[in-house]
Design an enzyme around this catalytic site. Structure first.
Site, PDB file in Angstrom:
ATOM      1  N   SER A 108       0.941  -1.236  -0.027  1.00  0.00           N
ATOM      2  CA  SER A 108       0.170   0.084  -0.095  1.00  0.00           C
ATOM      3  C   SER A 108       0.809   0.974  -0.023  1.00  0.00           C
ATOM      4  O   SER A 108       1.513   1.563  -0.851  1.00  0.00           O
ATOM      5  CB  SER A 108      -1.189   0.031   1.053  1.00  0.00           C
ATOM      6  OG  SER A 108      -1.973   0.987   1.080  1.00  0.00           O
ATOM      7  N   ASP A 247      -2.605   6.471  -3.626  1.00  0.00           N
ATOM      8  CA  ASP A 247      -1.300   5.793  -3.086  1.00  0.00           C
ATOM      9  C   ASP A 247      -1.023   4.563  -3.879  1.00  0.00           C
ATOM     10  O   ASP A 247      -1.355   4.657  -4.961  1.00  0.00           O
ATOM     11  CB  ASP A 247      -1.696   5.545  -1.526  1.00  0.00           C
ATOM     12  CG  ASP A 247      -2.595   4.159  -1.192  1.00  0.00           C
ATOM     13  OD1 ASP A 247      -3.427   3.956  -2.238  1.00  0.00           O
ATOM     14  OD2 ASP A 247      -2.698   3.839  -0.384  1.00  0.00           O
ATOM     15  N   ASP A 249      -1.045   1.378  -3.936  1.00  0.00           N
ATOM     16  CA  ASP A 249      -1.896   0.301  -4.471  1.00  0.00           C
ATOM     17  C   ASP A 249      -3.396   0.846  -4.825  1.00  0.00           C
ATOM     18  O   ASP A 249      -4.390   0.120  -5.196  1.00  0.00           O
ATOM     19  CB  ASP A 249      -2.347  -0.739  -3.441  1.00  0.00           C
ATOM     20  CG  ASP A 249      -3.001  -0.355  -2.239  1.00  0.00           C
ATOM     21  OD1 ASP A 249      -2.981   0.806  -1.934  1.00  0.00           O
ATOM     22  OD2 ASP A 249      -3.668  -1.174  -1.492  1.00  0.00           O
ATOM     23  N   ASP A 251      -6.057   2.614  -3.432  1.00  0.00           N
ATOM     24  CA  ASP A 251      -7.073   2.304  -2.366  1.00  0.00           C
ATOM     25  C   ASP A 251      -7.448   3.473  -1.673  1.00  0.00           C
ATOM     26  O   ASP A 251      -8.377   3.679  -0.812  1.00  0.00           O
ATOM     27  CB  ASP A 251      -7.106   1.148  -1.752  1.00  0.00           C
ATOM     28  CG  ASP A 251      -6.391   1.016  -0.609  1.00  0.00           C
ATOM     29  OD1 ASP A 251      -5.226   2.209  -0.431  1.00  0.00           O
ATOM     30  OD2 ASP A 251      -6.144  -0.093   0.242  1.00  0.00           O
TER      31      ASP A 251
END
Length: 447
Positions: A108, A247, A249, A251
């Site tokens: 992430s 960000d 990833d 999400d």
């Protein structure tokens, strides 16, 4: 739920080369997960079970992808390799392709030195606790291999990004036309580097993209949702209407307007909820312990029920599902719109904000003008070994006094750090001076 050895609240995560994020463990994890999924899908018709693997742009993704693929194949699972794709894209494709599970290789918002592995169910939601527990148990067994005729195959999915782009666009009305709008899109050199700019361009916007040159090492480095200040400068320099920051990833979302003002998750969630209220679609909203008190008051003014979950989008989702609600999120920018997707999605959340502004012919600052976020002060106090802050009489008395003074004008949150021996004392109040004085009273009581 029993104590886990490997799985945390967001799958398995750590430093690359550490105890769990290495090739050997990923191989074992792939095999263990594969055996559990084969057993749970023994009655499934139509050949071997299939699992999707997606990843972000970290250099370690190649190593972990190959190891997971080998383990799954050894367990008798066919593997679909989606390549670099946002975490919510894996959730979508797993569900759309009727696969038995999806796997995301990502840490992430963390730097490239970290990575993680997490799973989605066939429905595109987090893997049930009992399945994670079965995988943990299977990890304690020896690595094996099915008969040659039962080995899984692997194939690369050439159109994963295009399919996900179309899905994102499908979550807004066809009437949304972004022609005439200039956007700066920051993909954090992460999983959405190719996807996010295309989504907004295909809806008509003029897009200038930054954070779209991943090299395996620069994910989240000075760009993306953790560094919206750089986006704000770009928006002002280019005369753009808005900036969108994701960000690593994709999400998580932060946005910026033409003046350089940065909007956090609470503000963006309010923009979406207020528009859905216009459509009569909101029963309640879930935030977290860190959601601003001003947001809670604003929900009350809208007549919308509001509940707080523990910090983490996983816990927000659990409460939403338990209550049958659709909207929730975190101040950090994890936003859930369950009328659009099964999980948090930064690109889709940005689309919902832009659709709300388009439908109401409003600017973002005007649309959320009724939301007044309260100043927040956080003081970290070291905890002595064995010190039990929950039974500390001085702190209890100070807290009671502060809460009485703030009644209806702020709130207090006290919680222990999960990573270091510190107590976090947080106060939100109508003005900064009051919040600061109140937080200091709490800290002094522990002296």
């Amino acid at each position: 739920m029993s104590q886990r050895k490997y799985f945390g609240t967001d799958g398995v995560r750590g430093e690359v080369g550490g105890p769990v994020i290495n090739a050997a463990f990923a191989l074992r994890l792939g095999y263990a997960a594969g055996r559990v999924l084969v057993r749970r899908n023994a009655s499934r018709q139509g050949g071997r079970p299939q699992v999707l693997i997606g990843k972000d742009t970290r250099i370690s993704g190649y190593m972990l992808e190959s190891a997971l693929e080998a383990g799954l194949s050894a367990a008798g699972i066919d593997v679909v390799l989606a390549g670099p794709i946002p975490t919510p894209g894996v959730a979508y494709l797993t569900r759309a392709l009727r696969l038995v599970a999806g796997i995301v290789i990502s840490a992430s918002h963390n730097p490239y030195q970290d990575n993680g592995i997490k799973f989605f169910s066939a429905e595109g939601t987090k893997l049930p606790d009992e399945v994670e527990a079965e995988i943990e148990a299977a990890l304690e067994q020896e690595l094996g291999c099915v008969k040659s005729e039962d080995l899984g195959r692997a194939r690369r999915m050439s159109d994963s990004q295009g399919r996900y782009i179309e899905f994102c666009k499908s979550t807004v009305p066809h009437s949304l036309d972004l022609h005439g709008m200039k956007l700066v899109v920051d993909a954090a050199n992460g999983a959405a580097y190719h996807i996010a700019p295309h989504v907004f361009r295909e809806l008509g916007a003029e897009v200038y993209a930054i954070g779209v040159s991943p090299d395996g090492f620069n994910i989240n480095k000075g760009v993306g949702a953790l560094h919206p200040e750089s986006l704000a400068e770009e928006v002002k320099a280019r005369g753009a209407h808005y900036g969108i920051a994701l960000d690593g990833d994709a999400d998580r979302l932060q946005m910026v307007d033409a003046s350089g003002r940065i909007y956090n998750g609470d503000e963006l969630l309010y923009a979406i909820v207020r528009d859905r209220m216009r459509q009569g679609k909101v029963e309640g909203v879930v935030g977290t312990l860190m959601t601003n008190y001003g947001f809670e008051l604003a929900m009350g003014r809208l007549g919308v029920a509001f509940e707080r979950a523990n910090v983490g989008d996983r816990y927000v989702l659990e409460q939403l599902l338990a209550r049958g609600w659709q909207f929730g999120g975190e101040s950090s920018g994890h936003l859930l719109c369950l009328d659009c997707h099964t999980t948090g999605d930064g690109t889709i959340a940005a689309l919902q904000v832009l659709a709300a502004l388009h439908a109401n012919k409003a600017s973002l600052s005007d649309w959320i003008a009724d939301l007044r976020l309260y100043p927040q002060v956080m003081i970290n106090v070291p905890l002595q070994p064995g010190q039990d802050w929950k039974t500390h009489a001085g702190l209890a008395a100070a807290r009671a006094g502060v809460e009485a003074e703030l009644a209806g004008r702020g709130r207090v949150l006290i919680r222990a750090s999960g990573t270091e021996p510190k107590l976090r004392l947080m106060v939100e109040a109508e003005d900064f001076a009051l919040a600061q004085a109140s937080a200091q009273k709490l800290a002094d009581s522990l002296g």
